[in-house]
Scaffold this motif. Structure first.
Motif, PDB file in Angstrom:
ATOM      1  N   ASP A 142       0.875  -1.163   0.000  1.00 56.59           N
ATOM      2  CA  ASP A 142       0.000   0.000   0.000  1.00 56.59           C
ATOM      3  C   ASP A 142       0.919   1.221   0.000  1.00 56.59           C
ATOM      4  O   ASP A 142       1.660   1.422   0.954  1.00 56.59           O
ATOM      5  N   HIS A 143       0.924   1.980  -1.074  1.00 54.19           N
ATOM      6  CA  HIS A 143       1.878   3.089  -1.172  1.00 54.19           C
ATOM      7  C   HIS A 143       1.182   4.359  -1.640  1.00 54.19           C
ATOM      8  O   HIS A 143      -0.002   4.325  -1.993  1.00 54.19           O
ATOM      9  N   ASP A 144       1.904   5.464  -1.645  1.00 60.52           N
ATOM     10  CA  ASP A 144       1.257   6.745  -1.945  1.00 60.52           C
ATOM     11  C   ASP A 144       0.773   6.817  -3.388  1.00 60.52           C
ATOM     12  O   ASP A 144      -0.085   7.634  -3.715  1.00 60.52           O
ATOM     13  N   GLY A 145       1.307   5.950  -4.257  1.00 60.78           N
ATOM     14  CA  GLY A 145       0.861   5.973  -5.647  1.00 60.78           C
ATOM     15  C   GLY A 145      -0.213   4.949  -5.963  1.00 60.78           C
ATOM     16  O   GLY A 145      -0.676   4.870  -7.097  1.00 60.78           O
ATOM     17  N   GLY A 146      -0.583   4.137  -5.012  1.00 62.20           N
ATOM     18  CA  GLY A 146      -1.612   3.134  -5.280  1.00 62.20           C
ATOM     19  C   GLY A 146      -1.431   1.880  -4.453  1.00 62.20           C
ATOM     20  O   GLY A 146      -0.850   1.908  -3.366  1.00 62.20           O
ATOM     21  N   LEU A 147      -1.909   0.791  -5.027  1.00 59.24           N
ATOM     22  CA  LEU A 147      -1.874  -0.493  -4.327  1.00 59.24           C
ATOM     23  C   LEU A 147      -1.219  -1.522  -5.225  1.00 59.24           C
ATOM     24  O   LEU A 147      -1.392  -1.495  -6.439  1.00 59.24           O
ATOM     25  N   MET A 148      -0.474  -2.426  -4.606  1.00 60.60           N
ATOM     26  CA  MET A 148      -0.023  -3.593  -5.351  1.00 60.60           C
ATOM     27  C   MET A 148      -0.498  -4.822  -4.589  1.00 60.60           C
ATOM     28  O   MET A 148      -0.226  -4.957  -3.399  1.00 60.60           O
ATOM     29  N   LEU A 149      -1.236  -5.670  -5.289  1.00 62.75           N
ATOM     30  CA  LEU A 149      -1.754  -6.889  -4.669  1.00 62.75           C
ATOM     31  C   LEU A 149      -0.977  -8.047  -5.260  1.00 62.75           C
ATOM     32  O   LEU A 149      -0.884  -8.184  -6.482  1.00 62.75           O
ATOM     33  N   VAL A 150      -0.381  -8.861  -4.404  1.00 60.43           N
ATOM     34  CA  VAL A 150       0.448  -9.962  -4.885  1.00 60.43           C
ATOM     35  C   VAL A 150      -0.081 -11.268  -4.318  1.00 60.43           C
ATOM     36  O   VAL A 150      -0.283 -11.386  -3.107  1.00 60.43           O
ATOM     37  N   TRP A 151      -0.315 -12.230  -5.211  1.00 60.98           N
ATOM     38  CA  TRP A 151      -0.830 -13.531  -4.780  1.00 60.98           C
ATOM     39  C   TRP A 151       0.077 -14.652  -5.250  1.00 60.98           C
ATOM     40  O   TRP A 151       0.511 -14.660  -6.395  1.00 60.98           O
TER      41      TRP A 151
END
Lengths: 188, 183
Positions: A142-151
């Motif tokens: 979760d970062h200031d530029g958005g979200l990264m979801l990793v599965w």
């Protein structure tokens, strides 16, 4: 699967096609990242506005997508994710040992990207033990530029989805979940 | 040496023996990030480190502790070495004497690392029993004359301990020389 119905018609037919090879395979425990039932019951029906927003890209996709189906290539599937789920910017499929297998057209080709995903998942699996768990379900950056979801997809693959913070995670998840078994073994 | 904790960076090319070394010497359960290899690398070995290995080694009757941080070996994981190399006291560079195709790139890597870190190094020459051969290889990789070189068979746990002894001696020597500089 209620979420699937919320998607526009065009994408539903893609889903059905994409899901064919997956039937009867949700047994893989690493794919059981489904949101807790609490979250699920709280989910409102997809707002009308998002269906409207979806209509355009889905219609645009309808023509060039005879490729979806058992032989579809993962790149097309990742592009489909970017095009059909609002606020998704890019997606990468990597092997757990850090090789890139597919990426959406919106993602640049950097050898370090799949390697970083592999390292992050490798470390996250150890952190699960620190947290007293046994199985990593999802890693969220979760970062200031958005979200990264990793599965993790099975034992051998990793999928990362890059999105804006406003993304409806439930929709990304249902899209991926419907194709997870296929993505976990699709040829690169 | 007492009540001191030292950080050791265990690095070197793919399949050199880094994880084996840490697993053989660590006195605490090793945190490892091994996964199945794929593609050509699966012909070399079945598993590979993707983030790091972490093990510890303490001297009996002494508070000295070594924290062993192992890196992945492949160039695509270089960022992990960059993350792990901060505040390193000794670099343990592991190289497989028989995997000659890895030597050229390993030399470039070792020289860059030593130039960058300015820390002493121990060169562990795996699958090698001959000190002279090991020294020659270490020098060809760019190791300095003063650098410790240990021929070893990292499949054997006792051999890993010989590398640790060299690391401890190297630490001692560097502490003495820094003391001398102060005085």
């Amino acid at each position: 699967m209620q979420e699937v119905k919320a998607l526009a018609d065009g994408s539903r037919s893609l889903m059905t096609d994409g899901r064919q090879p997956l039937s009867g395979t949700p047994s893989d425990p690493s794919l059981t990242w489904t949101a807790p039932s609490r979250a699920r019951s709280v989910m409102p029906p997809a707002p009308a506005s998002s269906s409207v927003a979806l209509a355009a890209p889905v219609a645009a996709m309808a023509a060039p997508t005879p490729s979806t189906g058992p032989s579809a290539d993962p790149t097309a599937m990742l592009d489909e994710l970017v095009e059909t789920v609002e606020d998704v910017r890019a997606a990468i499929l990597a092997s757990v040992d850090g090789f890139g297998l597919a990426r959406s057209s919106s993602m640049s080709d950097e050898a370090s990207h799949p390697a970083m995903l592999a390292a992050a998942i490798g470390l996250a699996r150890q952190l699960v033990a620190m947290g007293g768990g046994e199985q990593l379900r999802q890693l969220v950056i979760d970062h200031d530029g958005g979200l990264m979801l990793v599965w993790p997809l099975g034992d051998e693959r990793v999928l990362a989805v890059l999105a804006a913070t406003t993304v409806e995670q439930r929709r990304v998840r249902s899209f991926v979940q419907a194709r997870a078994a296929w993505l976990s073994r699709a040829a690169s | 040496m007492s009540a001191q904790t030292f950080k050791i960076l265990v690095t070197g090319p793919f399949a050199a023996g880094k994880t084996s070394m840490i697993q053989s010497v660590s006195q605490t359960q090793v945190i490892s990030t091994d996964v199945f290899t794929s593609g050509d690398e699966s012909d070399v070995k079945s598993h590979t480190t993707v983030a790091m290995d972490f093990g510890t080694y303490g001297l009996e009757g002494d508070d000295t502790r070594l924290l062993l941080f192992g890196t992945p070996g492949q160039a695509r994981f270089r960022f992990m070495t960059d993350i792990l190399k901060g505040d390193v006291d000794v670099v343990a560079f592991v190289i497989d004497a028989e995997a000659t195709e890895t030597h050229a790139a390993a030399g470039v890597e070792l020289r860059a690392l030593l130039r960058d870190l300015r820390t002493p190094a121990v060169i562990a020459v795996n699958r090698c029993d001959d000190v002279t051969v090991a020294r020659r290889l270490a020098r060809s990789l760019g190791a300095l004359d003063g650098e410790a070189v240990v021929p070893c068979q990292l499949i054997d746990p006792d051999s890993g301990r010989e590398v640790v002894v060299e690391i401890l001696l190297t630490l001692l020597a560097s502490m003495e020389s820094s003391k001398a500089e102060v005085a």
